[in-house]
Design an enzyme around this catalytic site. Structure first.
Site, PDB file in Angstrom:
ATOM      1  N   LYS A  40       0.829  -1.207   0.000  1.00 22.83           N
ATOM      2  CA  LYS A  40       0.000   0.000   0.000  1.00 22.83           C
ATOM      3  C   LYS A  40       0.867   1.261   0.000  1.00 22.83           C
ATOM      4  CE  LYS A  40      -1.883   2.009   3.552  1.00 22.83           C
ATOM      5  NZ  LYS A  40      -2.649   2.330   4.774  1.00 22.83           N
TER       6      LYS A  40
ATOM      7  N   ASP B 123      -6.670   0.894   1.067  1.00 26.27           N
ATOM      8  CA  ASP B 123      -6.703   0.919   2.528  1.00 26.27           C
ATOM      9  C   ASP B 123      -8.105   0.486   2.984  1.00 26.27           C
ATOM     10  OD1 ASP B 123      -8.345   3.057   1.970  1.00 26.27           O
ATOM     11  OD2 ASP B 123      -7.311   4.472   3.266  1.00 26.27           O
TER      12      ASP B 123
END
Length: 214
Positions: free
Chosen positions: A124, A142
């Site tokens: 991420k 997320d």
């Protein structure tokens, strides 16, 4: 998990996102690629606002890996101790700074694999840096994006990698660059976890979420 929306509906969703906010921006404050890497790494299990409050003074004195190493782990801790897991995060900041100096001459690499090899930097974080700094259409999933993708049907998937792939596969190419920013902001401020603000949602008529709030 909602049924995956069709291409035409997804295009209309992102057309509306674009119309409302043509150039969405990430909310983490940074001054260069290095401070962006540090800020995103610090943001794990913390709010962007909390990270920004802690890093403003830190980045004034340590905006390169060399300066961060000179500050030292204890110096980093003094600046970020208001952030959750600050001790472990301070260790990672020093470790990744040392690797950047020793392996990359202090320059942040623009490769996902190289970024992911840095301590405290996962997929991420790497995708956020690739997207925000190098404007690569990487999708950083997320909790907000995972929730929105599955509720709405924009990008259905059982895990974050599946949702990332669904965004890449289903969002029109001309909206890919800003897709994750539109989705994270919509998930953070409108499609919130407990009581989504469906009455004020600009895609409520297209969303597949069955338990819309009144």
């Amino acid at each position: 998990m909602a049924k995956q929306l069709d291409y035409k509906t997804i295009r209309e969703i992102f057309r509306r996102f674009h119309e409302a906010e043509p150039e969405p921006k990430g909310e983490l404050e940074h001054v260069n690629a290095y401070t962006l890497v540090v800020a995103v790494a610090l943001s794990a299990q913390a709010t962007d606002a909390g990270v920004n409050k802690a890093t403003r003074a830190l980045f004034e004195i340590a905006d390169t890996p060399e300066k961060m190493l000179a500050l030292g782990e204890e110096g980093v801790i003094e600046h970020i101790k208001t952030i959750g897991l600050y001790r472990n995060k301070a260790k990672n900041v020093i470790k990744l700074s040392r690797i950047l100096v020793e392996r990359y001459d202090g320059v942040v690499p623009n490769s996902r694999a190289a970024l992911e090899s840095l301590p405290g930097v996962g997929r991420k974080t790497a995708n956020v840096v690739l997207n925000m700094w190098w404007r690569y259409p990487a999708q950083a999933v997320d909790t907000h994006i995972f929730r929105l993708g599955n509720r709405s049907g924009i990008a259905s998937g059982k895990d974050v990698v599946a949702v990332e792939r669904a965004i890449e596969d289903n969002v029109p190419a001309d909206y890919q660059l800003h897709a994750h920013h539109w989705m994270i902001l919509h998930g953070r401020y409108t499609c919130v976890a407990r009581k989504p603000k469906c009455p004020s949602c600009l895609i409520r008529d297209l969303c597949q979420f069955e338990d819309k709030t009144l």
